[in-house]
Design a protein around this motif. Structure first.
Motif, mmCIF file in Angstrom:
data_model
loop_
_atom_site.group_PDB
_atom_site.id
_atom_site.type_symbol
_atom_site.label_atom_id
_atom_site.label_comp_id
_atom_site.label_asym_id
_atom_site.label_seq_id
_atom_site.Cartn_x
_atom_site.Cartn_y
_atom_site.Cartn_z
ATOM 1 N N GLU A 7 -1.606 1.847 14.147
ATOM 2 C CA GLU A 7 -2.933 1.242 14.051
ATOM 3 C C GLU A 7 -3.328 1.044 12.577
ATOM 4 O OE1 GLU A 7 -5.905 3.920 15.364
ATOM 5 O OE2 GLU A 7 -7.391 2.352 15.786
ATOM 6 N N TYR A 8 -3.020 2.061 11.790
ATOM 7 C CA TYR A 8 -3.358 2.004 10.366
ATOM 8 C C TYR A 8 -2.557 0.914 9.667
ATOM 9 C CZ TYR A 8 -3.851 3.576 5.516
ATOM 10 O OH TYR A 8 -4.091 3.634 4.176
ATOM 11 N N ARG A 53 4.353 14.166 -0.516
ATOM 12 C CA ARG A 53 3.741 13.477 -1.654
ATOM 13 C C ARG A 53 2.891 14.380 -2.528
ATOM 14 N NH1 ARG A 53 3.237 9.589 2.485
ATOM 15 N NH2 ARG A 53 4.494 7.752 2.049
ATOM 16 N N TRP A 73 -9.294 6.545 6.463
ATOM 17 C CA TRP A 73 -9.579 5.245 7.085
ATOM 18 C C TRP A 73 -10.042 5.432 8.536
ATOM 19 C CZ3 TRP A 73 -6.956 2.869 11.234
ATOM 20 C CH2 TRP A 73 -7.411 1.578 11.527
ATOM 21 N N ARG A 129 -4.980 -10.493 2.981
ATOM 22 C CA ARG A 129 -6.192 -11.092 2.416
ATOM 23 C C ARG A 129 -6.234 -10.886 0.901
ATOM 24 N NH1 ARG A 129 -10.601 -8.369 2.187
ATOM 25 N NH2 ARG A 129 -10.216 -7.050 4.008
ATOM 26 N N ARG A 130 -5.971 -9.653 0.471
ATOM 27 C CA ARG A 130 -6.064 -9.353 -0.963
ATOM 28 C C ARG A 130 -4.949 -10.065 -1.758
ATOM 29 N NH1 ARG A 130 -7.556 -2.832 -1.143
ATOM 30 N NH2 ARG A 130 -9.592 -3.009 -0.122
ATOM 31 N N ASN A 171 -3.900 -2.493 10.400
ATOM 32 C CA ASN A 171 -5.081 -2.721 9.565
ATOM 33 C C ASN A 171 -4.680 -3.122 8.144
ATOM 34 O OD1 ASN A 171 -7.960 -2.319 8.631
ATOM 35 N ND2 ASN A 171 -6.933 -0.704 7.474
ATOM 36 N N LEU A 172 -3.673 -2.388 7.615
ATOM 37 C CA LEU A 172 -3.238 -2.699 6.249
ATOM 38 C C LEU A 172 -2.720 -4.121 6.131
ATOM 39 C CD1 LEU A 172 -1.360 0.522 5.037
ATOM 40 C CD2 LEU A 172 -3.614 -0.297 4.308
ATOM 41 N N VAL A 189 3.803 1.707 2.791
ATOM 42 C CA VAL A 189 3.335 1.938 4.162
ATOM 43 C C VAL A 189 3.243 0.575 4.852
ATOM 44 C CG1 VAL A 189 1.462 2.880 5.576
ATOM 45 C CG2 VAL A 189 2.052 3.967 3.393
ATOM 46 N N ARG A 245 4.601 8.021 7.359
ATOM 47 C CA ARG A 245 3.932 7.226 6.327
ATOM 48 C C ARG A 245 2.651 6.584 6.833
ATOM 49 N NH1 ARG A 245 9.793 5.203 4.810
ATOM 50 N NH2 ARG A 245 10.399 7.001 3.571
ATOM 51 N N VAL A 292 -5.617 -6.338 5.558
ATOM 52 C CA VAL A 292 -6.243 -6.100 4.250
ATOM 53 C C VAL A 292 -5.348 -6.616 3.123
ATOM 54 C CG1 VAL A 292 -7.052 -4.318 2.651
ATOM 55 C CG2 VAL A 292 -7.523 -4.101 5.109
ATOM 56 N N PRO A 329 -4.794 8.683 3.218
ATOM 57 C CA PRO A 329 -5.417 7.380 3.491
ATOM 58 C C PRO A 329 -5.586 7.086 4.990
ATOM 59 C CG PRO A 329 -3.915 7.181 1.648
ATOM 60 C CD PRO A 329 -3.746 8.577 2.181
ATOM 61 N N PHE A 379 0.836 -1.180 0.000
ATOM 62 C CA PHE A 379 0.000 0.000 0.000
ATOM 63 C C PHE A 379 0.875 1.234 0.000
ATOM 64 C CE2 PHE A 379 -2.215 3.606 1.627
ATOM 65 C CZ PHE A 379 -3.349 3.600 0.849
ATOM 66 N N ILE A 380 0.608 2.132 -0.955
ATOM 67 C CA ILE A 380 1.241 3.444 -0.974
ATOM 68 C C ILE A 380 0.141 4.475 -1.211
ATOM 69 C CG2 ILE A 380 3.523 2.687 -1.754
ATOM 70 C CD1 ILE A 380 2.725 3.423 -4.614
ATOM 71 N N PRO A 381 0.322 5.686 -0.651
ATOM 72 C CA PRO A 381 -0.729 6.693 -0.815
ATOM 73 C C PRO A 381 -0.872 7.149 -2.261
ATOM 74 C CG PRO A 381 0.691 7.242 1.037
ATOM 75 C CD PRO A 381 1.363 6.129 0.285
#
Lengths: 291, 784
Positions: free
Chosen positions: A265-266, B709, B773, A276-277, A269-270, A195, A261, A273, B769, A185-187
């Protein structure tokens, strides 16, 4: 002014001699996409730079059905994703080498360099771990082989001794019914640092997971092999419930920090996600059906 | 509508809604055409500097190295706030290859006076203090010492060898922190100006002022829906791709020559003269090509420093910032803290608008909160308005202008609350804005009444655009809209035209060409002269070679320098009539001019032929015009944006984006579209990911383009543009200016789209993000 000695050995012997002679003062140069930036920014100041790009052993790229893949440490990304055999047998590796930097960077950047730089967020490393790659390390004293998951010991730190150099990565041939994937995951959509990232591989048999490996990027001081996530899948029927459980195991194993980055907590979560993906894609690549 | 007595007024008056003019323009205006026909204005000639730019031959500051040059480097503060106990430069000075070292002690003491810094006034002491820190450092990156050495490597090593003893002080990084009574004061001599009067206690609040219209208490009392929210935005940087650079040569005759990348060569000249206490006539500034500015290349940073190093060494001194220098040492735009309250009656009529804006000025006063306060409700006609503004110093780099400075932060707040009120009233968001939109005669909260403006036309264009009614498709998608206003400015410009004997015309001007203005200015001269844009040869010259010209900023260059070109061309036409008259033995009044052809009694001669006879008819033909135009036309801009939100990761993808803007008259439509697209993209970056990420110690953690960014090309859809032309009655060709208004609505429009896609309203920029989120996660938690 700060001066640097630049060596370009032509043979493996010359190369190993150079590392033996200069030891801790030396740093291997492959594509330079990390090293040169770090030197320019003053984050690294090695007195000797040893360019390994002219050493044949560092430039091998060969696949064999029984031996698997030999991937020279200095082989740039573009050669890897341009190779038919790698594309066919290791799509999980292709995922990662085609997202490191941008097109220009991929013309120089190598998987070996990505590993030796030992950034927790390195994109190639979780894919290598998931694919059970090992590191072929040489010095004038001899050779040794280390699993990729044991290679990094901390941010910027590896098991390499001062006189040693990483020659190649060895990937076993994929077994029937297997599939792999790397997702990060990257923004933004390119030119960014993970991240969090998840590299996975699965082997399916009779509608069940026969084997699975999950490795994470950017959520610990080193790339992280999450054995629990593989264990939770083994023997389970191939369905979304199983993928969710593996995701939760990844979340539980992550030890992220909060920084510019993303928050801890985020990132946790990633992990759930992305795991799974990535597993969804790996299962598809293995010919499995999630219904 | 105003009386249509002149051609200019007629153009405005008849600018009613209609599509296409049937004229020969090579583009289809989207809406509300400025109705006059032009031959050159409105076409798309190839830009005059195009070849040099695409072949890489254009000379930028970093390309220029004079013979015998030394190279400079700057030592910058590693701390956000500290007293400087001592500076020891002895090790640096002793190094082989080091030629000179300068500190604030080398600057003449700053007189207590105000100085014009391009788009406004400030205290000279603040300019001084920012160039080289005096006694205190006020932000990480604050310049302290500069070194000149044989090469850049030695200079950098020498800068690192300088020892500074700091006494660390507590720092304040946001406006609310700095406004707290216990906050450490940045400037002992800064007293809050409260409603125009200076108060007695030093404070970080440089100024507090208020504008009011009517009675907001009454208005809210009459409202059936009232919404109030508070918003914060992070500090962001203009992000120009070319770092600041300078070469200075203080000649032995006392003349100082500066080559640099700037939006205003005359500002560099005048500010440097004030800082160094030398006459402006002793300084020549040559502006080189500029790789972006967006307002950030107006302040003077390196120029006086390089000048001092050159004076000490007698040699040219070149300095080029690194990207990190640019982030930590040059002007970002203000972070903000804004509260907005909106009330409307059940029939959708706005009854009261109230806002309080606190902007971070950075280390020195001047946050652009005032334009933020003037613009925040400018799109709306409302009888009861109250706006409070606070200009607050904090321990961050001193703010510089950034494309419509102050307005995007304000619109991010106001346009969300406006949207919320429309939603609660069950009225379509565009319809609600149209029902309440500003028109000619509407009074802005800060006093002025709008002249002819295109707010309504812009909103109608949004409503009529196919994007507004297109199906969204897909899951977790939403469409948002927002509108913004920017004044634009006039200031001062000069232009000289020299007619060549081959019929071409050299155009000499002093406006840095950032967005294709060489061409848009040349086109206005060509229109008057009746020749082609290609026959005008524009050149941006040094400050000795053209009359005073203000900065390229405030969307003014095509408007004002174009006007000077128009006026100079009128003088050329008058002279050419006289020259033709001489050929035919008649007075100039007997000669008619139309589209480059001069005629009298059946005889006629073209511009080119007449130019060839210059020597025989009285010598060279040349004209200069200077302007200080008053007829500035404000610009409204609105966006339609579709987003898709990944609810599991908080990532927002921009699926479709349409920018609509009233530009008055698009002189060169391609560059107008480019400006609209560029402003939109900067707004998208501001909305989604850009921010100064500050550590607890007040230092910036992401001072590289990797971690700061900005959007890349893969993060953006094609930005669709819709040019609206409501001619500005105050300009010969109806020009309003296009450079800025387009950055105002994107953050708010995207926030409104996220609201519809994900059910959450983001009250802080960036809507990154992790932030999206967290908001989605929180909303789910509350729903569960």
């Amino acid at each position: 002014m700060h001066w640097i000695d630049y060596l370009r050995p032509r043979t493996l012997d010359e190369c190993l001699d150079a590392f033996a002679e200069h030891g801790e003062a030396a740093r291997a140069l492959a594509g330079g996409t990390d090293l040169l930036v770090q030197m320019r920014e003053g984050r690294r100041s090695n007195a000797v730079v040893i360019d390994v790009k002219a050493v044949e052993e560092c430039n091998q790229l060969s696949y064999d059905d029984s031996e698997g893949l030999t991937l020279g440490a200095a082989v740039p990304c573009y050669r890897i994703y341009g190779d038919e055999a790698v594309r066919r047998h290791y799509p999980g590796l292709i995922d990662s080498v085609s997202m490191i930097g941008g097109t220009q960077i991929q013309g120089r950047a190598s998987v070996g360099g990505n590993l030796c730089n030992a950034s927790p967020s390195a994109d190639a490393v979780p894919a290598l771990i998931a694919l059970r790659a090992t590191c072929l390390i040489a010095s004038s004293e001899g050779w040794r082989n280390v699993p990729v998951e044991d290679f990094c010991t901390g941010p910027g730190q590896t098991v390499l001794r001062p006189s040693e150099v990483l020659l190649a990565l060895l990937l076993p041939p994929p077994e029937p019914g297997s599939g792999a994937c790397y997702l990060r995951f990257i923004p933004r959509n390119e030119m960014d640092i993970a991240v969090a990232g998840a590299g996975v591989s699965v082997r399916l048999s009779g509608g069940r997971f026969a084997d699975a490996r999950v490795a994470l990027a950017a959520v610990a001081p080193t790339p992280l092999l999450v054995r629990e996530a593989g264990e939770v899948l083994k023997g389970r029927p191939v369905d979304r419930n199983a993928l969710g459980l593996a995701g939760e195991a990844a979340r539980a194993a992550a030890r992220p920090i909060s920084d510019m980055r993303g928050t801890a907590e985020y990132r946790s979560n990633l992990c759930a996600v992305l795991t799974r993906r990535a597993l969804e894609t790996a299962v598809q690549r293995a010919g499995g059906d999630l219904g | 509508m105003s009386s249509a007595t002149t051609a200019k007024a007629e153009a405005a008056a008849s600018a009613s809604r209609r599509n296409g003019s049937g004229d020969s323009q090579d583009y289809e205006p989207n809406m509300v055409l400025a109705t006059r026909h032009f031959d050159v204005v409105g076409t798309r000639p190839v830009r005059h500097d195009g070849t040099d730019k695409v072949t890489g031959r254009a000379i930028y500051g970093a390309d220029l190295t004079l013979p015998d040059s030394l190279h400079g480097a700057v030592l910058r503060s590693p701390h956000a706030h500290a007293r400087i106990r001592s500076i020891d430069t002895s090790k640096a000075e002793a190094m082989d290859g080091v030629h000179a070292v300068v500190t604030a002690d080398d600057l003449p003491p700053a007189e207590d006076k105000q100085v014009d810094v391009g788009e406004g006034m400030t205290r000279l002491a603040y300019v001084h203090g920012n160039i080289l820190a005096n006694g205190k450092v006020l932000y990480q990156g604050h310049a302290i010492v500069a070194v000149a050495a044989r090469n850049a490597h030695i200079a950098q090593e020498a800068a690192r060898a300088i020892e500074v003893d700091y006494e660390l002080l507590p720092s304040s990084m946001t406006a609310p922190e700095a406004m707290a009574p216990e906050a450490e004061v940045l400037h002992e001599d800064l007293f809050t100006k409260e409603f125009g009067e200076e108060t007695a206690r030093p404070s970080n609040i440089a100024e507090h002022f208020r504008w009011t219209l009517g009675d907001v208490g009454d208005g809210f009392g009459r409202s059936s829906v009232v919404a109030e929210r508070t918003f914060d935005t992070a500090t962001v940087h203009q992000g120009y791709i070319e770092p600041h650079n300078v070469t200075a040569l203080w000649n032995h005759d006392g003349r100082l020559h500066i080559w640099c990348s700037t939006q205003g060569a005359f500002v560099v000249r005048d500010v440097t003269a004030k800082v160094l206490e030398i006459p402006v006539s002793n300084i020549k500034v040559t502006p080189l090509e500029i790789g972006g500015g967006f307002g950030g290349k107006i302040p003077v940073y390196l120029e006086p420093v390089a000048a001092l190093l050159s004076r000490k060494t007698g040699r040219p001194v070149k300095m080029v910032m690194t990207r990190e220098d640019v982030f930590i040492g040059t002007g970002p735009t203000a972070g903000s803290h804004v509260r907005v309250k909106v009330g409307a009656s059940a029939d959708g009529q706005l009854q009261a608008l109230e806002a309080s804006l606190a902007y971070e000025a950075g280390a020195y006063p001047g946050s652009y909160v005032a334009p933020g306060g003037m613009c925040i409700f400018a799109p709306y006609d409302c009888a009861n308005v109250s706006v409070d503004c606070y200009d607050v110093v904090v321990n961050k780099p001193s703010c510089a202008a950034y494309r419509a400075p102050g307005a995007p932060q304000a619109a991010f707040a106001a346009e969300q609350v406006i949207d919320e009120v429309a939603e609660r009233l069950g009225i379509d968001p565009v319809e609600f804005r149209l029902q309440n939109c500003s028109k000619e005669g509407t009074r802005r909260v800060d006093g002025p009444k709008f002249r002819r403006i295109g707010c309504e036309e812009v909103l109608r264009a949004v409503q009529d655009h196919p994007h507004w009614s297109a199906p969204l498709g897909g899951q977790n998608r939403g469409r948002g809209v927002a509108v913004g206003f920017w004044f634009n400015v006039g200031l001062e410009s000069s232009c000289t035209l020299n007619v060549n004997t081959d019929g071409t015309v050299h155009l000499v001007e002093g406006s840095t060409d950032i967005g294709g203005t060489r061409t848009s200015i040349a086109m206005q001269a060509a229109e008057v002269l009746g020749i082609s844009a290609e026959e005008i040869l524009p050149e941006v010259v040094d400050t000795d070679s053209v009359g005073f010209t203000s900065v390229t900023g405030g969307s003014r260059t095509t408007f004002a320098t174009g006007w000077a070109a128009h006026d100079a061309a009128q003088k050329i036409v008058a002279e050419m009539r006289s020259r033709a008259g001489k050929l035919w033995g008649v007075g100039p009044e007997a000669v008619e001019h139309e589209k480059g052809v001069y005629s009298c009694n059946g005889k006629s001669i073209g511009f080119r032929e007449l130019a060839a006879k210059a020597s025989r008819t009285g010598g060279p033909v040349s004209a200069t015009a200077t302007v200080k135009p008053r007829g500035v036309g404000g610009s409204f801009s609105a966006d339609i944006v579709d987003v898709e939100v990944d609810l599991e990761t908080g990532k927002v993808d921009i699926l479709r984006f349409t920018a609509v803007q009233d530009v008055g008259k698009a002189v060169h439509p391609s560059y107008v579209e480019g400006q609209m697209q560029g402003g939109s993209v900067q707004g998208i970056g501001w909305a989604l990911n850009e921010e100064y990420f500050m550590g607890d110690d007040g230092t910036m953690r992401n001072s590289s383009l990797l971690d700061y960014r900005m959007p890349t090309v893969l993060d953006l859809p094609m930005i669709d543009t819709c040019i609206v032309e409501v001619a500005n009655p105050g300009h010969p060709f109806g020009v309003r200016g296009v450079g800025e208004a387009n950055i105002i609505p994107p953050p708010a429009a995207i926030a409104n789209a996220i609201r519809r896609a994900a059910g959450v309203r983001l009250q802080r920029l960036p809507m990154s993000p992790p932030a999206v989120w967290a908001a989605v996660d929180k909303a789910r938690g509350m729903a569960a």
